[in-house]
Design a protein around this motif. Structure first.
Motif, short mmCIF file in Angstrom:
data_model
loop_
_atom_site.label_atom_id
_atom_site.label_comp_id
_atom_site.label_asym_id
_atom_site.label_seq_id
_atom_site.Cartn_x
_atom_site.Cartn_y
_atom_site.Cartn_z
N THR A 245 0.83 -1.20 0.00
CA THR A 245 0.00 0.00 0.00
C THR A 245 0.87 1.26 0.00
O THR A 245 0.67 2.18 -0.79
CB THR A 245 -0.91 0.03 1.25
OG1 THR A 245 -1.68 -1.17 1.26
CG2 THR A 245 -1.83 1.23 1.24
N ASP A 246 1.86 1.25 0.90
CA ASP A 246 2.74 2.42 1.01
C ASP A 246 4.09 2.22 0.34
O ASP A 246 4.75 3.18 -0.05
CB ASP A 246 2.96 2.76 2.49
CG ASP A 246 1.67 3.01 3.22
OD1 ASP A 246 0.90 3.87 2.74
OD2 ASP A 246 1.41 2.35 4.23
N TYR A 247 4.51 0.98 0.27
CA TYR A 247 5.82 0.70 -0.34
C TYR A 247 5.85 -0.70 -0.93
O TYR A 247 5.02 -1.55 -0.57
CB TYR A 247 6.94 0.86 0.70
CG TYR A 247 6.96 -0.18 1.79
CD1 TYR A 247 7.78 -1.30 1.69
CD2 TYR A 247 6.17 -0.06 2.92
CE1 TYR A 247 7.80 -2.26 2.70
CE2 TYR A 247 6.18 -1.01 3.92
CZ TYR A 247 7.01 -2.11 3.81
OH TYR A 247 7.02 -3.06 4.79
N VAL A 248 6.77 -0.91 -1.86
CA VAL A 248 6.93 -2.23 -2.46
C VAL A 248 8.40 -2.42 -2.83
O VAL A 248 9.09 -1.47 -3.19
CB VAL A 248 6.02 -2.40 -3.72
CG1 VAL A 248 6.39 -1.41 -4.82
CG2 VAL A 248 6.10 -3.81 -4.27
N ASN A 249 8.87 -3.66 -2.67
CA ASN A 249 10.23 -3.98 -3.11
C ASN A 249 10.12 -4.86 -4.35
O ASN A 249 9.78 -6.03 -4.25
CB ASN A 249 10.99 -4.70 -1.98
CG ASN A 249 12.44 -4.97 -2.36
OD1 ASN A 249 12.92 -4.50 -3.40
ND2 ASN A 249 13.15 -5.72 -1.53
N ASP B 81 -1.98 -5.45 -8.83
CA ASP B 81 -3.11 -5.14 -7.96
C ASP B 81 -2.73 -4.35 -6.71
O ASP B 81 -3.58 -4.01 -5.89
CB ASP B 81 -3.78 -6.46 -7.50
CG ASP B 81 -4.11 -7.35 -8.67
OD1 ASP B 81 -4.43 -6.78 -9.74
OD2 ASP B 81 -4.03 -8.58 -8.54
N MET B 82 -1.45 -4.07 -6.54
CA MET B 82 -1.04 -3.39 -5.31
C MET B 82 -1.43 -1.92 -5.34
O MET B 82 -1.14 -1.22 -6.31
CB MET B 82 0.48 -3.50 -5.12
CG MET B 82 0.96 -4.92 -4.85
SD MET B 82 2.73 -4.93 -4.59
CE MET B 82 3.00 -6.69 -4.32
N PRO B 83 -2.03 -1.40 -4.25
CA PRO B 83 -2.43 0.02 -4.23
C PRO B 83 -1.26 0.97 -4.45
O PRO B 83 -1.43 2.04 -5.04
CB PRO B 83 -3.01 0.20 -2.83
CG PRO B 83 -3.38 -1.18 -2.37
CD PRO B 83 -2.45 -2.12 -3.04
N VAL B 84 -0.07 0.57 -3.99
CA VAL B 84 1.10 1.46 -4.14
C VAL B 84 1.40 1.73 -5.61
O VAL B 84 1.96 2.77 -5.95
CB VAL B 84 2.33 0.85 -3.40
CG1 VAL B 84 2.81 -0.41 -4.09
CG2 VAL B 84 3.46 1.85 -3.31
N MET B 85 0.99 0.80 -6.48
CA MET B 85 1.29 0.95 -7.90
C MET B 85 0.15 1.62 -8.67
O MET B 85 0.27 1.81 -9.88
CB MET B 85 1.57 -0.43 -8.53
CG MET B 85 2.80 -1.14 -8.01
SD MET B 85 4.33 -0.23 -8.25
CE MET B 85 4.43 -0.15 -10.02
#
Lengths: 229, 277, 204
Positions: free
Chosen positions: B120-124, B157-161
């Motif tokens: 949501t806020d970050y992704v690696n 599907d990730m909100p961060v993206m």
């Protein structure tokens, strides 16, 4: 076939990158994008090829009983262990009671990375601190004006870049009741003016060389890397 | 044997011991020297401060454990400032040994201190082979290059993206780099082509080479080595792991300068004696 | 428990590498080879998980026929290890070399050459004498250093004097690089000592 196809592929892939830059048309972008995706896969395959070569060399070393061949055993063991742990299905690893599988955080692969890979690589680089100290004492001789310039700059940067430089300057300025340039300021000027000028010239020179070499490759003049003259 | 000859023939292991203790002592007994941020670190900090909540930032982490003491503090401090600014962090790496280090920093800072949520806020996004090719491909489609994140989960599907699929949707690139591929290539391939601002933290070895990029505006901020990391930490939170090591760093530098001076003193005295050709 | 075992292993391996400082020895060589094996295995596993699986295999399974092209080229790369037919590996090599040459051409041209030349077109009449002097030095420094690297003319007379000035600028920049290199090496040592005495032995 042996020369023409590699040459064609070199020119085609090279031109796609250049054309893609100058022609931002969707069709060109799509084609360039495809070519780039393929290159990513080829680059990954090249890494695997390199590792396969390392494994082959060490297997030969063992089979020929070369000097220090015993050390090839831990190398090959670690190599195959990491590959195995990294690529077997994740649920195989978790079914053995480990919190995670594959290369994920908490997997045995990750444990080996954290507790063997990280400390060994870090320490290998840390060894250089000792050798740079030894070299500073034994080899750093001021014999010419050029060497003197190099040494004076090195000393000013080394002292001015760390907090002790500021502390020394403040103490000294307080002692003589003057507002002279501090060591951090002198260091900053060196980095921003003479260092920058020389580094910029090196960048420009290297860029000219790289551009010439790239052009020779794309135009098919330089063929040594693909088996030509 | 006179003292000069003795020093000239000094066993290198004694030199090793001197440097060992010089660096070790301040770790036990800190000197508490004050750190003043320089213009490069201040600009790095200001570039991130200018971001707005919800903006997307690409965190390009390109290093490995060999540079961990210099670069991990930069990464951690950058994540801290980005979390404070409430921006979305999309991290990727062109060095295979880097993604676990990024995970470590995210777990410790984003999740541990700021309660940020993964996805949501970050992704690696993890590692991708291909160097400059990947840099360019990200300008076309991030999802095309990274269909899944570092743990194999689809990123679509990730909100961060959400609303982010190329450099056009990214406000700033924060690069932490130990060499090739790294800062130089990000400037060459991405800064010039996509006109996206870049700030870079790099090893001290490569920092002098990047000063021209900072002066030309191709880099909006620059952190060089542990000193750069320490200056940045002072700006972000007043202190940090790099700042705590600066006393040891200072003493290490003084010992090296001492060795250079001592070596040259002996050389000078020998020259006067006429025994050096 | 796994953390204690892990830290102990990390500590012992750190000491094994440091043992080289005394002299080259069996323990160091063992650790060195172990590291090479770990690193090589790590790279292969990561290539599989991050490239071959998502960018090739998953796409092939999804019916993307075009992905057979990079697959075929990647397989050809491995002909390099065969006793004959090695020439086939030049096909993918040619493709890779071409792609990177194309990217480098653009990158160096736009990112380095044009941008750096442009950034060095500076005014020496800014109203501030400090800036004027600094800008003048930047212009002179870049030009004289470039003269030093220009080997098509013999470095004599005026060219020799300019090239000599270029050497001085270069020496200052090498000194700066040396200073920064020392900083890097010390930082790495501090990092390891902090691990040994802090994370492992809990003395800090």
């Amino acid at each position: 076939m042996r020369r023409e196809i590699p040459l064609f592929l070199t020119i085609f892939f090279g031109c796609m990158m250049v054309i893609g830059f100058f022609v931002p048309h969707p069709i060109v972008n799509e084609a360039r994008s495809r070519v780039e995706e393929w290159t990513i896969i080829l680059a990954a395959a090249a890494v695997v090829l390199g590792v396969a070569n390392v494994a082959r060399i060490h297997m030969h070393k063992i089979s020929r009983r070369d000097r220090d061949f015993q050390y090839s055993f831990p190398l090959l063991f670690a190599l195959f262990l990491m590959i195995l742990l990294g690529i077997v299905p994740k649920d195989w690893i978790t079914s053995m009671g480990f919190p995670a599988g594959g290369t994920d955080e908490g997997s045995p692969f990750d444990w080996l990375y954290n507790n063997a890979y990280v400390p060994m690589q870090g320490t290998m680089f840390a060894l250089l601190a000792f050798y740079i100290a030894s070299a500073a004492f034994r080899a750093f001789r001021i014999r010419t004006v050029e060497a003197a310039l190099l040494a004076i700059t090195a000393v000013l940067v080394m002292i001015g870049r760390v907090p002790v430089g500021g502390s020394i300057s403040n103490w000294f300025n307080g002692l003589i009741h003057l507002d002279l340039w501090t060591l951090p300021e002198i260091q900053q000027w060196i980095m921003d003016i003479p260092n920058l000028a020389a580094k910029r010239a090196i960048l420009i020179g290297a860029a000219l060389g790289a551009i010439a070499t790239s052009l020779k490759i794309i135009l098919g003049i330089e063929r040594s890397a693909i088996g030509g003259d | 044997m006179d003292w000069k000859t003795r020093l000239e023939r000094l066993d290198r292991r004694i030199i090793f011991l001197v440097i060992f203790f010089a660096v070790l002592m301040p770790l036990f007994f800190p000197l508490g020297l004050s750190i003043t941020p320089g213009p490069e670190a201040t600009a790095f900090h200001a570039a991130i401060e200018a971001l707005q909540p919800g903006d997307a930032v690409y965190l390009a982490a390109d290093y490995d454990p060999g540079s961990l003491p210099e670069l991990q503090p930069m990464l951690e401090a950058a994540i801290e400032q980005l979390c404070k600014k409430d921006v979305r962090i999309i991290a990727g790496s062109l060095w295979p040994a880097c993604p676990p280090l990024v995970n470590r920093a995210f777990t410790q800072i984003a999740e541990g201190r700021f309660q940020k949520v993964y996805g949501t806020d970050y992704v690696n996004l993890g590692f991708k082979e291909g160097r400059e090719v990947v840099m360019n491909q990200l300008g076309q489609s991030i999802r095309g290059v990274y269909p899944v994140d570092s743990a194999g989960a689809p990123i679509g599907d990730m909100p961060v993206m959400s609303g982010v699929d190329s450099y056009a949707d990214i406000k700033l690139i924060v690069n932490v780099s130990a060499g090739y591929p790294g800062t130089k290539e990000w400037v060459q391939q991405v800064r010039s082509r996509y006109s996206i601002p870049i700030v870079a933290g790099c090893t001290a070895v490569s920092a002098p080479e990047y000063f021209p990029y900072f002066q030309s505006g191709q880099l909006s901020g620059l952190l060089g080595g542990l000193a750069g990391a320490a200056e940045y930490e002072v700006l972000v939170s007043g202190s940090g792991p790099a700042a705590k090591k600066m006393d040891a760093q200072s003493l290490g530098h003084i010992v090296i300068i001492g060795f250079i001076l001592l070596g040259n003193l002996i050389y000078f005295l020998r020259s006067r004696e006429g025994s050096v050709a | 428990m796994p953390e204690l075992v892990g830290n102990t292993l990390a500590g012992l391996l750190t000491l094994a590498i440091f043992s080289f400082l005394y002299k080259d020895n069996v323990v160091y060589k063992f650790a060195e080879h172990l590291f090479v094996g770990l690193a090589a295995g790590y790279y292969v596993a990561f290539q599989y998980r991050t490239v071959f699986q998502p960018n090739l295999w998953d796409r092939l399974v999804a019916g993307d026929i075009v992905s057979f092209i990079p697959l075929a080229l990647a397989i050809l790369l491995f002909t390099r290890m065969l006793p004959s037919g090695q020439w086939l590996s030049r096909w993918p090599m040619g493709a890779m070399i071409g792609a990177y040459a194309g990217l480098q051409l653009i990158g160096f041209l736009q990112g380095d050459l044009i941008a750096q030349v442009q950034a060095n077109i500076l005014s020496v009449n800014t109203g501030s004498w400090v800036t004027n002097v600094n800008n003048f030095l930047l212009i002179v420094g870049v030009l004289t250093t470039l003269v030093y690297f220009f080997f098509s003319t013999e470095h004599k007379g005026a060219v020799g004097a300019l090239s000599k000035a270029g050497i001085y600028f270069l020496m200052i920049s090498f000194g700066a690089s040396y200073g920064f290199t020392v900083m890097a090496r010390m930082s790495l040592l501090i990092g390891r000592l902090e691990f040994l005495f802090g994370d492992w032995l809990h003395l800090l």
